[in-house]
Motif scaffolding. Structure first.
Motif, PDB file in Angstrom:
ATOM      1  N   LEU A 100      37.727  35.694  33.412  1.00  0.00           N
ATOM      2  CA  LEU A 100      37.929  36.228  34.205  1.00  0.00           C
ATOM      3  C   LEU A 100      37.499  37.603  35.185  1.00  0.00           C
ATOM      4  O   LEU A 100      37.664  37.284  35.872  1.00  0.00           O
ATOM      5  CB  LEU A 100      39.819  36.949  32.995  1.00  0.00           C
ATOM      6  CG  LEU A 100      40.983  36.975  34.529  1.00  0.00           C
ATOM      7  CD1 LEU A 100      40.891  36.910  35.364  1.00  0.00           C
ATOM      8  CD2 LEU A 100      41.619  37.963  33.375  1.00  0.00           C
ATOM      9  N   LEU A 101      36.851  37.809  33.786  1.00  0.00           N
ATOM     10  CA  LEU A 101      35.708  39.175  34.220  1.00  0.00           C
ATOM     11  C   LEU A 101      34.777  38.860  35.474  1.00  0.00           C
ATOM     12  O   LEU A 101      34.970  39.169  36.718  1.00  0.00           O
ATOM     13  CB  LEU A 101      35.481  39.112  33.047  1.00  0.00           C
ATOM     14  CG  LEU A 101      36.275  40.238  32.539  1.00  0.00           C
ATOM     15  CD1 LEU A 101      35.869  41.462  31.239  1.00  0.00           C
ATOM     16  CD2 LEU A 101      36.731  41.734  32.397  1.00  0.00           C
ATOM     17  N   LEU A 103      34.934  36.412  37.024  1.00  0.00           N
ATOM     18  CA  LEU A 103      35.637  35.705  38.262  1.00  0.00           C
ATOM     19  C   LEU A 103      36.340  36.507  39.084  1.00  0.00           C
ATOM     20  O   LEU A 103      36.094  36.190  39.910  1.00  0.00           O
ATOM     21  CB  LEU A 103      36.495  35.023  38.324  1.00  0.00           C
ATOM     22  CG  LEU A 103      36.825  33.272  37.999  1.00  0.00           C
ATOM     23  CD1 LEU A 103      37.941  32.744  37.218  1.00  0.00           C
ATOM     24  CD2 LEU A 103      36.515  32.306  38.368  1.00  0.00           C
ATOM     25  N   GLN A 104      36.590  37.573  38.528  1.00  0.00           N
ATOM     26  CA  GLN A 104      36.307  38.856  38.822  1.00  0.00           C
ATOM     27  C   GLN A 104      35.586  39.270  39.838  1.00  0.00           C
ATOM     28  O   GLN A 104      35.513  40.240  41.505  1.00  0.00           O
ATOM     29  CB  GLN A 104      37.021  40.264  38.223  1.00  0.00           C
ATOM     30  CG  GLN A 104      38.748  39.765  37.784  1.00  0.00           C
ATOM     31  CD  GLN A 104      40.169  39.767  38.889  1.00  0.00           C
ATOM     32  OE1 GLN A 104      39.799  40.441  39.849  1.00  0.00           O
ATOM     33  NE2 GLN A 104      40.703  38.152  39.075  1.00  0.00           N
ATOM     34  N   TRP A 105      33.942  39.487  38.838  1.00  0.00           N
ATOM     35  CA  TRP A 105      33.172  40.132  39.583  1.00  0.00           C
ATOM     36  C   TRP A 105      32.484  39.624  40.783  1.00  0.00           C
ATOM     37  O   TRP A 105      32.015  39.261  41.924  1.00  0.00           O
ATOM     38  CB  TRP A 105      32.315  39.772  39.166  1.00  0.00           C
ATOM     39  CG  TRP A 105      30.425  40.007  39.029  1.00  0.00           C
ATOM     40  CD1 TRP A 105      30.110  41.392  39.171  1.00  0.00           C
ATOM     41  CD2 TRP A 105      29.451  39.171  38.892  1.00  0.00           C
ATOM     42  NE1 TRP A 105      28.520  40.887  40.251  1.00  0.00           N
ATOM     43  CE2 TRP A 105      28.339  39.477  39.805  1.00  0.00           C
ATOM     44  CE3 TRP A 105      29.426  38.380  38.651  1.00  0.00           C
ATOM     45  CZ2 TRP A 105      27.573  39.414  39.549  1.00  0.00           C
ATOM     46  CZ3 TRP A 105      27.938  37.194  38.229  1.00  0.00           C
ATOM     47  CH2 TRP A 105      27.047  38.075  38.955  1.00  0.00           C
ATOM     48  N   GLN A 106      32.786  37.757  41.003  1.00  0.00           N
ATOM     49  CA  GLN A 106      32.532  37.102  41.772  1.00  0.00           C
ATOM     50  C   GLN A 106      33.965  36.928  42.986  1.00  0.00           C
ATOM     51  O   GLN A 106      33.567  35.892  43.810  1.00  0.00           O
ATOM     52  CB  GLN A 106      32.785  35.797  41.661  1.00  0.00           C
ATOM     53  CG  GLN A 106      31.290  35.097  40.822  1.00  0.00           C
ATOM     54  CD  GLN A 106      29.784  35.435  41.270  1.00  0.00           C
ATOM     55  OE1 GLN A 106      29.503  35.090  42.254  1.00  0.00           O
ATOM     56  NE2 GLN A 106      28.988  36.284  40.956  1.00  0.00           N
ATOM     57  N   HIS A 107      34.775  38.068  42.928  1.00  0.00           N
ATOM     58  CA  HIS A 107      35.683  37.367  43.981  1.00  0.00           C
ATOM     59  C   HIS A 107      36.531  36.446  43.973  1.00  0.00           C
ATOM     60  O   HIS A 107      36.793  35.350  45.241  1.00  0.00           O
ATOM     61  CB  HIS A 107      35.142  38.149  45.615  1.00  0.00           C
ATOM     62  CG  HIS A 107      34.863  39.480  45.527  1.00  0.00           C
ATOM     63  ND1 HIS A 107      35.148  40.235  45.332  1.00  0.00           N
ATOM     64  CD2 HIS A 107      33.131  40.178  45.128  1.00  0.00           C
ATOM     65  CE1 HIS A 107      34.260  41.595  45.021  1.00  0.00           C
ATOM     66  NE2 HIS A 107      33.144  41.363  45.230  1.00  0.00           N
ATOM     67  N   VAL A 110      42.450  34.681  44.101  1.00  0.00           N
ATOM     68  CA  VAL A 110      43.636  35.591  43.301  1.00  0.00           C
ATOM     69  C   VAL A 110      44.190  33.918  42.441  1.00  0.00           C
ATOM     70  O   VAL A 110      44.959  34.414  41.130  1.00  0.00           O
ATOM     71  CB  VAL A 110      45.218  36.067  44.068  1.00  0.00           C
ATOM     72  CG1 VAL A 110      45.770  36.393  43.110  1.00  0.00           C
ATOM     73  CG2 VAL A 110      43.796  37.322  44.732  1.00  0.00           C
ATOM     74  N   THR A 113      43.058  33.700  39.300  1.00  0.00           N
ATOM     75  CA  THR A 113      43.344  34.613  38.188  1.00  0.00           C
ATOM     76  C   THR A 113      44.478  34.560  38.009  1.00  0.00           C
ATOM     77  O   THR A 113      44.676  34.723  36.340  1.00  0.00           O
ATOM     78  CB  THR A 113      43.096  36.040  38.582  1.00  0.00           C
ATOM     79  OG1 THR A 113      42.218  36.227  39.574  1.00  0.00           O
ATOM     80  CG2 THR A 113      42.757  37.257  38.417  1.00  0.00           C
ATOM     81  N   ILE A 117      45.186  34.633  33.857  1.00  0.00           N
ATOM     82  CA  ILE A 117      46.644  35.514  32.935  1.00  0.00           C
ATOM     83  C   ILE A 117      47.457  34.522  32.601  1.00  0.00           C
ATOM     84  O   ILE A 117      48.175  34.747  31.235  1.00  0.00           O
ATOM     85  CB  ILE A 117      46.830  36.346  33.957  1.00  0.00           C
ATOM     86  CG1 ILE A 117      45.723  36.918  34.680  1.00  0.00           C
ATOM     87  CG2 ILE A 117      48.236  37.095  33.368  1.00  0.00           C
ATOM     88  CD1 ILE A 117      46.033  37.804  35.951  1.00  0.00           C
ATOM     89  N   MET A 204      51.817  38.006  42.374  1.00  0.00           N
ATOM     90  CA  MET A 204      49.974  38.554  43.295  1.00  0.00           C
ATOM     91  C   MET A 204      49.525  37.813  44.886  1.00  0.00           C
ATOM     92  O   MET A 204      48.942  37.914  44.745  1.00  0.00           O
ATOM     93  CB  MET A 204      49.156  38.141  41.777  1.00  0.00           C
ATOM     94  CG  MET A 204      49.037  38.729  40.352  1.00  0.00           C
ATOM     95  SD  MET A 204      48.301  38.206  39.079  1.00  0.00           S
ATOM     96  CE  MET A 204      46.709  39.181  39.394  1.00  0.00           C
TER      97      MET A 204
END
Length: 205
Positions: A100-101, A103-107, A110, A113, A117, A204
């Motif tokens: 998850l982290l 993927l957030q870094w790679q934008h 959503v 994500t 979750i 989201m």
């Protein structure tokens, strides 16, 4: 009085084994992650984010299990011994959070994500329950995937729901779970995990 299910042999047992292997949780969840970006613009160009998510959520935990099986520290790749499940699920949870982290870094989309979750919630509950009861992970995975696919793509995908009793049947036939463990797993996957995914999607996206 509860009796043991009659041992099934021959062709039907082979069918049960095929269902169990083809629809094991890492395979089902990987497919779910691959298709999850379909509800956002850019698909199928965004499918590689699904591949990245599947690496952390499914491939890494499965690779660890296979190594532990090879070393004789885990009974089999389905982790049939309930006592071995909680530590493994906690490790899987750590791998999922790491994914998850990344993927957030790679934008990443959503929608992935949201899926991750929802899966984190499911894995956490399974880890707790596995400390004292062997709820079916197969049933949870296939029921959540089938219900989420129907939510994503519409009524034309309703036949996928037939996989839920089919996979549940295979687990009972192979004596990997009791009927109660399969039923609870199916309700948990289709109700709780899929419900959490739906709520997160509305919030989201």
């Amino acid at each position: 009085m509860v009796t043991e299910p009659q041992l099934v042999t021959g062709t039907w047992r082979t069918v049960a084994r095929v269902l169990t292997e083809v629809f094991q949780p890492p395979v089902v969840v990987s497919v779910l992650l691959l298709i999850s970006p379909a509800i956002e613009p850019g698909f199928p160009g965004t499918i590689w984010f699904g591949l990245l998510a599947a690496f952390f959520v499914c491939v890494l935990p499965l690779a660890y299990v296979l190594v532990m099986v090879k070393l004789g520290r885990i009974m089999d790749h389905h982790v049939s011994d309930r006592r071995q499940r909680t530590p493994l699920l906690l490790l899987a949870l750590a791998s999922v959070v790491a994914g998850l982290l990344v993927l957030q870094w790679q934008h990443g989309p959503v929608s992935i994500t949201v899926m991750i979750i929802a899966l984190i919630g499911g894995i956490a509950v399974l880890a707790v329950v596995s400390a004292f009861w062997k709820m079916s992970g197969h049933a949870s995975a296939i029921s959540s995937a089938a219900v989420i696919a129907v939510f994503m793509f519409g009524p034309a995908w309703l036949p996928l729901l037939l996989l839920i009793p089919a996979v549940g049947w295979s687990r009972v036939v192979l004596r990997a779970h009791t009927l109660a463990q399969v039923v609870v797993g199916s309700v948990f996957g289709g109700g709780v995990i899929a419900g959490l995914w739906l709520l997160l999607r509305e919030w989201m996206l």
